[in-house]
Enzyme design. Structure first.
Site, PDB file in Angstrom:
ATOM      1  N   GLU A  44      87.964 -34.210 -19.300  1.00 50.23           N
ATOM      2  CA  GLU A  44      87.268 -33.479 -18.144  1.00 50.23           C
ATOM      3  C   GLU A  44      86.188 -34.149 -17.676  1.00 50.23           C
ATOM      4  O   GLU A  44      85.840 -34.302 -16.461  1.00 50.23           O
ATOM      5  CB  GLU A  44      87.036 -32.021 -18.643  1.00 50.23           C
ATOM      6  CG  GLU A  44      87.079 -31.088 -17.454  1.00 50.23           C
ATOM      7  CD  GLU A  44      86.928 -29.869 -17.731  1.00 50.23           C
ATOM      8  OE1 GLU A  44      87.918 -29.208 -18.655  1.00 50.23           O
ATOM      9  OE2 GLU A  44      86.178 -28.812 -17.503  1.00 50.23           O
TER      10      GLU A  44
ATOM     11  N   HIS B  65     103.277 -39.371 -40.252  1.00 50.32           N
ATOM     12  CA  HIS B  65     104.488 -39.132 -40.476  1.00 50.32           C
ATOM     13  C   HIS B  65     105.180 -38.592 -39.449  1.00 50.32           C
ATOM     14  O   HIS B  65     106.057 -37.966 -39.370  1.00 50.32           O
ATOM     15  CB  HIS B  65     104.768 -38.156 -41.974  1.00 50.32           C
ATOM     16  CG  HIS B  65     104.376 -38.787 -43.077  1.00 50.32           C
ATOM     17  ND1 HIS B  65     104.851 -39.689 -43.948  1.00 50.32           N
ATOM     18  CD2 HIS B  65     102.738 -38.644 -43.507  1.00 50.32           C
ATOM     19  CE1 HIS B  65     103.984 -40.007 -44.874  1.00 50.32           C
ATOM     20  NE2 HIS B  65     102.680 -39.534 -44.624  1.00 50.32           N
TER      21      HIS B  65
ATOM     22  N   LYS C 218      91.483 -23.228 -10.549  1.00 51.50           N
ATOM     23  CA  LYS C 218      90.970 -21.938 -10.553  1.00 51.50           C
ATOM     24  C   LYS C 218      91.079 -21.132  -9.124  1.00 51.50           C
ATOM     25  O   LYS C 218      91.442 -20.089  -9.210  1.00 51.50           O
ATOM     26  CB  LYS C 218      89.335 -21.911 -10.880  1.00 51.50           C
ATOM     27  CG  LYS C 218      89.178 -22.239 -12.285  1.00 51.50           C
ATOM     28  CD  LYS C 218      87.576 -22.455 -12.480  1.00 51.50           C
ATOM     29  CE  LYS C 218      87.306 -22.602 -14.163  1.00 51.50           C
ATOM     30  NZ  LYS C 218      85.912 -22.522 -14.332  1.00 51.50           N
TER      31      LYS C 218
END
Ligand code: PA5
Length: 458
Positions: free
Chosen positions: A283, A312, A426
């Site tokens: 960000e 793995h 937003k």
């Protein structure tokens, strides 16, 4: 108890041409000196608030007093927040909390009705304190959580008692949450001016939940101060661990085609710190424009991996896939809880060799093995080495990574503190949810949905 930054694994001497020549790093020294001066000037001018946080001992003492005031009737603290208002607290509590005798702290950054509903269903309201955290005081997810919790507390505990189960952390003056605190008289904590969510771990945003969890917040701050002092004492920018790390990662991103940074702690207690860092790096550094307003679309994509499990899982890609990554390990020398491996099956060489070692030793051997495996394929890595995981070393790690992030921002010529891309989302969500003043965003969203071609919805 010094946290070290080991850059050896990303030097050309270790990985060949894909790594940094020592001279190349040295060649960045003038630029790093410029960054160091720029950051010092901003601190002197009072415009780099995060950097001063470790020195705000009075704020820390206030947080400690507030935490001490949490009654013995409270077993659980639930943090309601999201993004930078949640990840720092989770990093602290995952690394250092959850110890015998300490209070449980749950960070609820989910508005998934399954998760959140299930969490509320488990809690006894009488024994729970909710800490609503929002710097802006109006983030939809956090406000929605607050509405649900406040309603439940009010119904279960009544109009007087419910208030004792809410503490609000928000801006001193701005935002709807501040207005609600002022009107309804909830206990409150303040996010200092100029400190955005992802840089707020060392404010009451992170420190209050940490203190309630029994974490030594003064030691956390002491760790951060220590990094600051090491930086001040550094004879040259490359002797400052945060600047050296920033410089190396910047060069790898810009000149060595490494657009991806994998943070891979070999310590489960640091997994949430890696999540916190991923948000910080993404960000802060993912920006469309530079400070001059030019389109740069800068950024380096952070990925979180966890050793040894991801050896793995993801490691195959890192070793043989596109050579577009640099790996940043976090290694812990002393894992504390020694779990010794019994000396059994000595006649079976495939398992007997483990006897007499400890799980911590095995984990650290795996980290070394991964480092060398990557190096042999020309894949650069650096290692953050923690002598142990405690409040002092975690404070160092957090502050060092914050400083390195801001320094990379300065090297790239971008502003690490805004998040215009997030703000856009937003506004669109507000529009869809019918918030007054966001009608145009709603119309834009409806037009977007109307343009969807049914043929491609299969
Ligand atoms: O780092 C940031 O600034 C963001 O991640 C914010 O923390 C997040 O959007 C939540 O914002 P607020 O604290 O205003 O509710």
């Amino acid at each position: 108890m010094t946290v070290r930054v080991d850059l050896n694994g990303l030097l050309a001497a270790a990985v060949g041409g894909s790594g940094l020549a020592a001279e190349e790093l040295a060649g960045l020294e003038p630029e790093l000196a410029r960054v160091r001066d720029e950051l010092a000037a901003r601190r002197a001018a009072g415009t780099l608030a995060f950097a001063e946080l470790p020195h705000r001992f009075d704020d820390a003492r206030r947080v400690l007093d507030d935490a001490a005031g949490v009654g013995a009737d409270i077993d659980v603290l639930v943090v309601l927040g999201i993004g930078g208002s949640a990840l720092g607290a989770r990093a602290l509590v995952s690394a250092l909390g959850e110890r015998p005798g300490s209070r449980r702290v749950i960070v609820a950054d989910s508005i998934d009705p399954d998760d959140f509903g299930a969490l509320l269903g488990q809690l006894d309201a009488r024994r729970t304190l909710f800490n609503v955290i929002s710097k802006s005081g109006e983030t939809a997810e956090t406000m929605a959580q607050f509405l649900v919790v406040r309603d439940r507390l009010l119904h279960e505990l009544g109009a007087v008692d419910y208030k004792h189960h809410l503490v609000v952390t928000t801006d001193a003056e701005k935002g709807v949450l501040r207005q609600i605190v002022n009107d309804e008289g909830f206990r409150d904590l303040v996010v200092p001016d100029g400190v955005g969510g992802r840089f707020s771990v060392l404010t009451p945003v992170g420190l209050f939940p940490a203190a309630v969890a029994g974490i030594d917040v003064e030691e956390l701050l002491a760790g951060a101060v220590y990094v600051d002092e090491r930086a001040r004492a550094a004879a040259a920018p490359l002797a400052d661990p945060a600047l050296a790390l920033a410089g190396a990662l910047f060069l790898l991103a810009t000149r060595h085609a490494k657009p991806i940074l994998v943070l891979m702690p070999y310590c489960t207690r640091l997994a949430a710190t890696a999540d916190w860092f991923c948000q910080l790096w993404a960000e802060s550094l993912g920006k469309a424009r530079d400070l001059a307003g030019r389109t740069v679309e800068w950024g380096q994509t952070p990925v979180r991996a966890l050793g040894a499990a991801d050896q793995h899982s993801q490691l195959q890609l890192y070793v043989e896939g596109p050579p577009d990554k640099v790996v940043l390990f976090a290694r812990v020398e002393d894992h504390g809880a020694a779990v010794d491996l019994p000396t059994t099956y000595q006649d079976l060489e495939g398992v007997g060799y483990l006897g007499g070692h400890s799980l911590g030793e095995l984990l650290n051997a795996e980290q070394r093995a991964t480092e060398l495996t990557l190096a042999k394929r020309g894949r650069p890595s650096a290692t953050l080495v923690l002598p142990a995981v405690n409040a002092f070393t975690l404070g160092q790690l957090l502050y060092l990574l914050e400083t390195a992030t801001v320094a990379v921002g300065a090297l790239a010529g971008i502003d690490p503190f805004g998040q215009p891309g997030v703000e856009e989302g937003k506004r669109l969500a507000y529009g869809l949810m019918g918030r007054p003043g966001f009608e145009a965003n709603r119309a834009e969203m409806e037009a977007w949905l109307a343009r969807k071609d049914a043929r491609f919805i299969l």
